[in-house]
Design a protein around this motif. Structure first.
Motif, PDB file in Angstrom:
ATOM      1  N   SER A 150      53.480   1.969 -38.516  1.00  0.00           N
ATOM      2  CA  SER A 150      53.548   0.508 -38.463  1.00  0.00           C
ATOM      3  C   SER A 150      53.290  -0.007 -37.052  1.00  0.00           C
ATOM      4  N   LYS A 151      53.335   0.920 -36.063  1.00  0.00           N
ATOM      5  CA  LYS A 151      53.118   0.564 -34.661  1.00  0.00           C
ATOM      6  C   LYS A 151      52.013   1.433 -34.061  1.00  0.00           C
ATOM      7  N   PHE A 152      51.456   0.966 -32.932  1.00  0.00           N
ATOM      8  CA  PHE A 152      50.404   1.723 -32.259  1.00  0.00           C
ATOM      9  C   PHE A 152      50.967   2.852 -31.395  1.00  0.00           C
ATOM     10  N   ASP A 153      52.206   2.713 -30.920  1.00  0.00           N
ATOM     11  CA  ASP A 153      52.875   3.736 -30.104  1.00  0.00           C
ATOM     12  C   ASP A 153      52.150   4.017 -28.790  1.00  0.00           C
ATOM     13  N   LEU A 154      51.464   3.015 -28.233  1.00  0.00           N
ATOM     14  CA  LEU A 154      50.746   3.212 -26.970  1.00  0.00           C
ATOM     15  C   LEU A 154      51.714   3.373 -25.803  1.00  0.00           C
ATOM     16  N   GLY A 155      52.588   2.402 -25.623  1.00  0.00           N
ATOM     17  CA  GLY A 155      53.611   2.495 -24.591  1.00  0.00           C
ATOM     18  C   GLY A 155      53.055   2.470 -23.177  1.00  0.00           C
ATOM     19  N   ASP A 156      53.944   2.708 -22.211  1.00  0.00           N
ATOM     20  CA  ASP A 156      53.615   2.751 -20.787  1.00  0.00           C
ATOM     21  C   ASP A 156      53.564   4.204 -20.347  1.00  0.00           C
ATOM     22  N   SER A 157      52.373   4.683 -20.013  1.00  0.00           N
ATOM     23  CA  SER A 157      52.197   6.101 -19.683  1.00  0.00           C
ATOM     24  C   SER A 157      52.893   6.491 -18.381  1.00  0.00           C
ATOM     25  N   THR A 188      51.290  -6.277 -37.721  1.00  0.00           N
ATOM     26  CA  THR A 188      51.025  -7.034 -36.496  1.00  0.00           C
ATOM     27  C   THR A 188      52.299  -7.430 -35.769  1.00  0.00           C
ATOM     28  N   TYR A 189      53.322  -7.860 -36.505  1.00  0.00           N
ATOM     29  CA  TYR A 189      54.545  -8.367 -35.872  1.00  0.00           C
ATOM     30  C   TYR A 189      55.365  -7.291 -35.177  1.00  0.00           C
ATOM     31  N   PHE A 190      55.019  -6.026 -35.358  1.00  0.00           N
ATOM     32  CA  PHE A 190      55.688  -4.938 -34.649  1.00  0.00           C
ATOM     33  C   PHE A 190      54.944  -4.519 -33.382  1.00  0.00           C
ATOM     34  N   ASN A 191      53.834  -5.179 -33.085  1.00  0.00           N
ATOM     35  CA  ASN A 191      52.990  -4.783 -31.956  1.00  0.00           C
ATOM     36  C   ASN A 191      52.715  -5.981 -31.055  1.00  0.00           C
ATOM     37  N   SER A 192      52.883  -5.772 -29.742  1.00  0.00           N
ATOM     38  CA  SER A 192      52.632  -6.862 -28.794  1.00  0.00           C
ATOM     39  C   SER A 192      51.142  -7.167 -28.727  1.00  0.00           C
ATOM     40  N   GLN A 193      50.816  -8.362 -28.304  1.00  0.00           N
ATOM     41  CA  GLN A 193      49.415  -8.746 -28.186  1.00  0.00           C
ATOM     42  C   GLN A 193      48.704  -7.883 -27.152  1.00  0.00           C
ATOM     43  N   GLU A 195      49.211  -4.693 -26.621  1.00  0.00           N
ATOM     44  CA  GLU A 195      48.834  -3.431 -27.263  1.00  0.00           C
ATOM     45  C   GLU A 195      47.659  -3.635 -28.210  1.00  0.00           C
ATOM     46  N   ILE A 196      47.661  -4.742 -28.930  1.00  0.00           N
ATOM     47  CA  ILE A 196      46.538  -5.041 -29.832  1.00  0.00           C
ATOM     48  C   ILE A 196      45.245  -5.184 -29.034  1.00  0.00           C
ATOM     49  N   ASP A 197      45.332  -5.872 -27.904  1.00  0.00           N
ATOM     50  CA  ASP A 197      44.151  -6.033 -27.038  1.00  0.00           C
ATOM     51  C   ASP A 197      43.696  -4.695 -26.471  1.00  0.00           C
ATOM     52  N   LEU A 198      44.657  -3.844 -26.083  1.00  0.00           N
ATOM     53  CA  LEU A 198      44.306  -2.540 -25.520  1.00  0.00           C
ATOM     54  C   LEU A 198      43.603  -1.674 -26.558  1.00  0.00           C
ATOM     55  N   MET A 199      44.072  -1.703 -27.804  1.00  0.00           N
ATOM     56  CA  MET A 199      43.391  -0.955 -28.870  1.00  0.00           C
ATOM     57  C   MET A 199      41.938  -1.413 -28.989  1.00  0.00           C
ATOM     58  N   ASP A 200      41.728  -2.719 -28.907  1.00  0.00           N
ATOM     59  CA  ASP A 200      40.361  -3.249 -29.000  1.00  0.00           C
ATOM     60  C   ASP A 200      39.532  -2.856 -27.785  1.00  0.00           C
ATOM     61  N   ASN A 201      40.132  -2.930 -26.600  1.00  0.00           N
ATOM     62  CA  ASN A 201      39.403  -2.623 -25.371  1.00  0.00           C
ATOM     63  C   ASN A 201      39.000  -1.157 -25.276  1.00  0.00           C
ATOM     64  N   LEU A 202      39.815  -0.287 -25.873  1.00  0.00           N
ATOM     65  CA  LEU A 202      39.501   1.144 -25.874  1.00  0.00           C
ATOM     66  C   LEU A 202      38.611   1.534 -27.057  1.00  0.00           C
ATOM     67  N   TYR A 203      38.286   0.559 -27.891  1.00  0.00           N
ATOM     68  CA  TYR A 203      37.477   0.763 -29.101  1.00  0.00           C
ATOM     69  C   TYR A 203      38.103   1.787 -30.035  1.00  0.00           C
ATOM     70  N   PHE A 204      39.435   1.801 -30.068  1.00  0.00           N
ATOM     71  CA  PHE A 204      40.161   2.586 -31.058  1.00  0.00           C
ATOM     72  C   PHE A 204      40.162   1.809 -32.376  1.00  0.00           C
ATOM     73  N   GLU A 205      40.498   2.503 -33.439  1.00  0.00           N
ATOM     74  CA  GLU A 205      40.461   1.890 -34.770  1.00  0.00           C
ATOM     75  C   GLU A 205      41.866   1.561 -35.254  1.00  0.00           C
TER      76      GLU A 205
END
Length: 388
Positions: A150-157, A188-193, A195-205
């Motif tokens: 339900s989340k991207f789990d990107l986080g702060d490396s 969407t409501y479990f993910n910050s904007q 993180e959503i932008d980062l997924m798009d910027n990295l061209y992840f799916e």
């Protein structure tokens, strides 16, 4: 192979297994026991490994847990018309440190994949995906990960790894072997904007829960292209699981999560499969049975694998060419299965590590969209990643 760090399946589970029908799964698989030790893996295709590591849970309270209820449920099921041999290798216990557990899991997965045995990991927290990924460092040049979550789990490396922030470490840690990361069932409501932008910027799916529920076949191509598939049980809606497991009223239902598991099994590229974030409780029967059925459908998928991506023989496929503006898109359709691929010719010319991604799995709809002058999303993201 040396698996001294694995502890055997508990006597309680083995005693329960003896009471099952002779046709049940538990009576037909090879089991690591205290009495007989680790079974011979010579003809094994799928190996189950439990990992009792949960110290990187953001809500960790120190409680111990085991996987006995999952094993009892799984052993009680009946196999399909399978040709694969399955082994249960027991558990990796918590090491002195989390890093020790990571090392043991990484070693086990690396050894098994080298032997063409598919490890099925039961956890434990989902940060175990990180050592799973690192096990491929010397196996293949680039890795695709699909995370059902339900989340991207990107986080702060820059911060210590946790079960909700492990992907950033995968992206930024050397060696850089990650080609694609995809999330199925995100809400969407479990993910910050950010993180959503980062997924798009990295061209992840990313595939939203609503889209997946409306058309489950939407996720088949990305699973067909995955090496590692990892499932967070919090992606499943609360009505489907037991008390401790409840996370959100919205999520994938039992049929959907089993269909995804089956797609993962059918994929010829998936060489490791993990189910994480199991939290046992007194009313645990429903969660352990759901996990068991997910395992069953994954194994069913493995038994249905068809080698259909060999395009060296023209009798095996049909070729379709479309033109979008000045770009020529070439599609292939397997005569064996009817599955589709799209060619990305520039990848092999620019970066040798990306050569294996020259053919990208897609859907028939992508071909129809291309015929209507619409660039397929998967093709575009693969193109952009190559240009980064």
């Amino acid at each position: 192979m040396n698996f001294n760090f694995l502890s055997p399946v508990s006597d309680l589970v083995l005693a329960h297994n003896e009471l099952l029908s002779a046709q049940a799964l538990g009576r037909k698989i090879k089991i690591h026991s205290e009495q007989n030790g680790i079974p011979d893996l010579e003809d094994v295709s799928i190996a189950i490994i439990g990992v009792l590591e949960n110290r990187n849970d953001i809500n960790y309270i120190g409680a111990e847990f085991n996987l006995d209820e999952i094993r009892k449920s799984f052993y009680s099921l009946y196999p399909g018309t399978w040709t694969t041999t399955i082994a249960d290798l027991g558990d990796i216990n918590k090491g002195e440190s989390v890093e020790d557990t990571y090392f043991a899991l990484k070693t086990a997965i690396n050894l098994l994949v080298k032997k063409n045995i598919i490890p099925v990991i039961l956890g434990g927290t989902q940060d175990l995906t990180y050592p799973n990924y690192r096990a491929y460092d010397n196996l293949i040049p680039m890795v695709n990960i699909v995370n059902v979550d339900s989340k991207f789990d990107l986080g702060d490396s820059t911060k210590p790894i946790k079960n909700n922030s492990f992907v950033g470490k995968i992206v930024l840690d050397k060696p850089y072997n990650l080609f694609n990361y995809a999330t199925i069932g995100y809400q969407t409501y479990f993910n910050s904007q950010e993180e959503i932008d980062l997924m798009d910027n990295l061209y992840f799916e990313s595939y939203r829960l609503g889209d997946v529920s409306n058309n489950i076949s939407l996720v088949e191509p990305v699973l067909r292209d995955a090496n590692i598939v990892t499932i967070d049980l919090s992606s499943v809606r609360s009505a489907e699981v037991s008390l401790n497991q409840k996370y959100s009223p919205n999520g994938l239902d039992g049929k959907e999560i089993c269909a995804i598991s089956r797609y993962a099994g059918i994929s010829n590229k998936v060489t490791s499969f993990g189910i994480y974030e199991y939290k046992p409780s007194k009313d645990d029967e429903i969660t352990s049975m759901l996990i068991s059925q997910m395992l069953w459908y994954f194994i069913e998928g493995v038994n249905l694998r068809v080698k259909d991506d060999d395009f060296s023989d023209e009798r095996n496929y049909q070729k379709f060419i479309t033109l979008i503006e000045s770009e020529e898109l070439i599609f292939y359709k397997s005569n064996k299965t009817g599955r589709w691929w799209i060619e990305i010719p520039f990848l092999s010319e620019v970066n040798n590590k990306l050569k294996r991604h020259t053919l990208l799995p897609c859907m028939h709809q992508d071909y129809l969209d291309a015929c209507n002058n619409k660039v397929p999303d998967r093709w575009y993201k693969a193109f952009r990643k190559n240009c980064m």
